[in-house]
Scaffold this motif. Structure first.
Motif, PDB file in Angstrom:
ATOM      1  N   LEU A  43      -1.696  96.277  27.828  1.00 53.95           N
ATOM      2  CA  LEU A  43      -3.221  97.208  27.983  1.00 53.95           C
ATOM      3  C   LEU A  43      -4.307  95.500  27.858  1.00 53.95           C
ATOM      4  O   LEU A  43      -3.826  94.423  27.541  1.00 53.95           O
ATOM      5  CB  LEU A  43      -3.447  98.284  26.610  1.00 53.95           C
ATOM      6  N   THR A  44      -5.286  95.862  27.463  1.00 52.28           N
ATOM      7  CA  THR A  44      -6.571  95.185  27.279  1.00 52.28           C
ATOM      8  C   THR A  44      -7.137  94.552  26.614  1.00 52.28           C
ATOM      9  O   THR A  44      -7.846  96.518  26.168  1.00 52.28           O
ATOM     10  CB  THR A  44      -7.525  95.067  28.204  1.00 52.28           C
ATOM     11  N   CYS A  45      -7.720  94.250  25.439  1.00 56.04           N
ATOM     12  CA  CYS A  45      -8.907  94.340  24.094  1.00 56.04           C
ATOM     13  C   CYS A  45      -9.683  93.029  24.463  1.00 56.04           C
ATOM     14  O   CYS A  45      -9.550  91.786  24.700  1.00 56.04           O
ATOM     15  CB  CYS A  45      -7.457  94.101  22.957  1.00 56.04           C
ATOM     16  N   ARG A  46     -10.869  93.271  24.105  1.00 54.63           N
ATOM     17  CA  ARG A  46     -11.887  92.688  24.015  1.00 54.63           C
ATOM     18  C   ARG A  46     -13.010  92.680  22.725  1.00 54.63           C
ATOM     19  O   ARG A  46     -13.087  93.936  21.986  1.00 54.63           O
ATOM     20  CB  ARG A  46     -12.915  92.880  25.250  1.00 54.63           C
ATOM     21  N   ASN A  47     -12.840  91.589  22.223  1.00 56.48           N
ATOM     22  CA  ASN A  47     -13.911  91.922  20.665  1.00 56.48           C
ATOM     23  C   ASN A  47     -15.630  91.937  21.444  1.00 56.48           C
ATOM     24  O   ASN A  47     -15.720  90.622  22.287  1.00 56.48           O
ATOM     25  CB  ASN A  47     -14.017  90.999  19.944  1.00 56.48           C
ATOM     26  N   LEU A  48     -16.224  92.735  21.123  1.00 54.46           N
ATOM     27  CA  LEU A  48     -17.812  93.063  21.197  1.00 54.46           C
ATOM     28  C   LEU A  48     -18.133  93.360  19.312  1.00 54.46           C
ATOM     29  O   LEU A  48     -17.753  94.014  18.727  1.00 54.46           O
ATOM     30  CB  LEU A  48     -18.076  94.561  22.165  1.00 54.46           C
ATOM     31  N   LYS A  49     -19.387  92.712  19.583  1.00 53.85           N
ATOM     32  CA  LYS A  49     -20.992  92.885  19.322  1.00 53.85           C
ATOM     33  C   LYS A  49     -21.579  93.625  19.289  1.00 53.85           C
ATOM     34  O   LYS A  49     -22.777  93.779  20.575  1.00 53.85           O
ATOM     35  CB  LYS A  49     -21.827  92.343  18.309  1.00 53.85           C
ATOM     36  N   ARG A  60     -20.207 105.140  23.951  1.00 59.25           N
ATOM     37  CA  ARG A  60     -20.488 105.062  25.243  1.00 59.25           C
ATOM     38  C   ARG A  60     -20.269 103.596  25.079  1.00 59.25           C
ATOM     39  O   ARG A  60     -20.178 103.512  26.750  1.00 59.25           O
ATOM     40  CB  ARG A  60     -21.977 105.998  24.778  1.00 59.25           C
ATOM     41  N   ILE A  61     -20.319 102.837  25.100  1.00 56.91           N
ATOM     42  CA  ILE A  61     -20.940 101.186  25.112  1.00 56.91           C
ATOM     43  C   ILE A  61     -19.892 101.245  25.146  1.00 56.91           C
ATOM     44  O   ILE A  61     -19.184 100.110  26.658  1.00 56.91           O
ATOM     45  CB  ILE A  61     -22.304 101.105  23.981  1.00 56.91           C
ATOM     46  N   SER A  62     -19.358 101.372  24.956  1.00 59.89           N
ATOM     47  CA  SER A  62     -17.347 100.723  25.170  1.00 59.89           C
ATOM     48  C   SER A  62     -17.176 101.265  26.556  1.00 59.89           C
ATOM     49  O   SER A  62     -16.381  99.921  27.364  1.00 59.89           O
ATOM     50  CB  SER A  62     -16.314 101.252  23.676  1.00 59.89           C
ATOM     51  N   ASN A  63     -17.189 102.740  26.807  1.00 56.92           N
ATOM     52  CA  ASN A  63     -16.725 103.103  28.024  1.00 56.92           C
ATOM     53  C   ASN A  63     -17.607 101.861  28.734  1.00 56.92           C
ATOM     54  O   ASN A  63     -16.636 101.896  30.384  1.00 56.92           O
ATOM     55  CB  ASN A  63     -17.028 104.532  28.084  1.00 56.92           C
ATOM     56  N   LEU A  64     -19.099 101.795  29.392  1.00 53.51           N
ATOM     57  CA  LEU A  64     -19.247 101.299  30.085  1.00 53.51           C
ATOM     58  C   LEU A  64     -18.665  99.497  30.180  1.00 53.51           C
ATOM     59  O   LEU A  64     -18.851  99.081  31.144  1.00 53.51           O
ATOM     60  CB  LEU A  64     -20.891 100.985  29.702  1.00 53.51           C
ATOM     61  N   HIS A  65     -18.540  99.699  29.201  1.00 49.04           N
ATOM     62  CA  HIS A  65     -18.351  97.713  28.994  1.00 49.04           C
ATOM     63  C   HIS A  65     -16.615  97.542  29.707  1.00 49.04           C
ATOM     64  O   HIS A  65     -16.431  96.535  29.886  1.00 49.04           O
ATOM     65  CB  HIS A  65     -18.008  96.814  27.654  1.00 49.04           C
ATOM     66  N   SER A  80     -10.606 102.950  24.787  1.00 48.61           N
ATOM     67  CA  SER A  80     -11.106 103.407  22.632  1.00 48.61           C
ATOM     68  C   SER A  80     -11.850 102.277  22.213  1.00 48.61           C
ATOM     69  O   SER A  80     -11.798 101.369  22.504  1.00 48.61           O
ATOM     70  CB  SER A  80      -9.869 103.575  22.477  1.00 48.61           C
ATOM     71  N   TYR A  81     -11.720 102.300  20.683  1.00 50.37           N
ATOM     72  CA  TYR A  81     -12.020 100.963  19.915  1.00 50.37           C
ATOM     73  C   TYR A  81     -12.316 101.567  18.648  1.00 50.37           C
ATOM     74  O   TYR A  81     -11.341 102.555  18.135  1.00 50.37           O
ATOM     75  CB  TYR A  81     -13.637 101.074  19.844  1.00 50.37           C
ATOM     76  N   GLN A  82     -11.694 100.049  17.802  1.00 53.83           N
ATOM     77  CA  GLN A  82     -11.397 100.228  16.351  1.00 53.83           C
ATOM     78  C   GLN A  82     -12.169  99.273  15.529  1.00 53.83           C
ATOM     79  O   GLN A  82     -13.257  98.263  16.081  1.00 53.83           O
ATOM     80  CB  GLN A  82     -10.508  99.081  16.369  1.00 53.83           C
TER      81      GLN A  82
END
Length: 241
Positions: A43-49, A60-65, A80-82
């Motif tokens: 899987l892939t993980c990315r940290n976002l603000k 919704r924003i997570s799905n787009l990114h 998904s996101y945490q």
């Protein structure tokens, strides 16, 4: 005692389901829920603000990114996101987690053969953070937990049981693997400081086969930048029947 039989990587899905069924029968499994720990390497993980505190908007924003990081459309990914934290300006810091549907669906189809009440999926990085917190819950502070095997290494930065950052890399058999290993540790720490927080981990915890975990701990301690130790958790974890 319970006999443990390994399942080779080239085993087909039907054989894996059969072996799991035999194991669960020995464990007196009775259609309970199953937690699937999805390997970090798959899987892939990315940290976002992201500019929202609202869960639905963050999702919704997570799905787009997600589709920006891999050559797949949104429909081909499971996302998904945490949540890490929020700020007063309306932003949320999150760990974006996504995997290809085919990877996840393969595991789900195997586990469905066991007729579980429910299937939960978590990244293996969460499992690592939860294990450390379970064994060392009285030790506060930000740590880097390194789950090391003879081929793959998973690095998790966590505050107690909260996952903040993770990545994985393959450990080669090159003569200079120690240099590679130190570079990857430093790369992970630098990426975390740049993307997530200016607060560095207070120590590095190694888990895995005792011999190689101890050797890696020695290597890091020789650098003198951050203390390292091995978590010998096998005698500390209690399993219920």
């Amino acid at each position: 005692g319970l006999e443990i039989e390994s399942i080779t990587p080239d085993s087909d899905d039907k054989k894996i389901a059969e072996k799991l069924s035999q194991l669960f029968l020995k464990l007196s499994y009775s259609n309970n829920a199953i937690i699937l720990s999805l390997p970090r390497s798959q899987l892939t993980c990315r940290n976002l603000k992201v500019p929202s505190h609202v869960p639905q908007e963050i999702e919704r924003i997570s799905n787009l990114h997600a589709s920006h990081y891999l050559p797949y459309s949104t429909d081909e990914l499971i996302t998904s996101y945490q949540l890490i934290d929020t700020d007063k300006d309306g932003y949320s810091n999150i760990v974006l987690i996504f995997a290809h549907k085919d990877v996840v669906n393969r595991y789900i189809n195997i586990l469905k053969e066991l007729k579980p009440a429910k299937i939960y999926i978590i990244p293996s990085s969460n499992g690592i953070a939860n294990l450390y917190n379970y064994v060392s819950s009285d030790e506060p502070g930000l740590v880097m937990i390194v789950d090391i095997d003879y081929q793959l290494v998973e690095l998790t930065i966590a505050l107690r049981d909260k996952l903040l950052f993770s990545r994985s890399f393959r450990l080669t058999n090159y003569a200079d693997w120690e240099t590679l290993f130190v570079n990857e540790i430093n790369k992970t720490k630098d990426a975390y400081l740049k993307e997530v927080s200016r607060e560095a981990p207070v120590k590095i915890i190694f888990i895995g086969p005792d011999k190689i975990a101890s050797r890696c701990s020695e290597i890091i301690n020789k650098q003198g930048n951050i203390p390292a130790e091995v978590l010998f958790y096998a005698t500390k974890v209690k399993f219920s029947k």
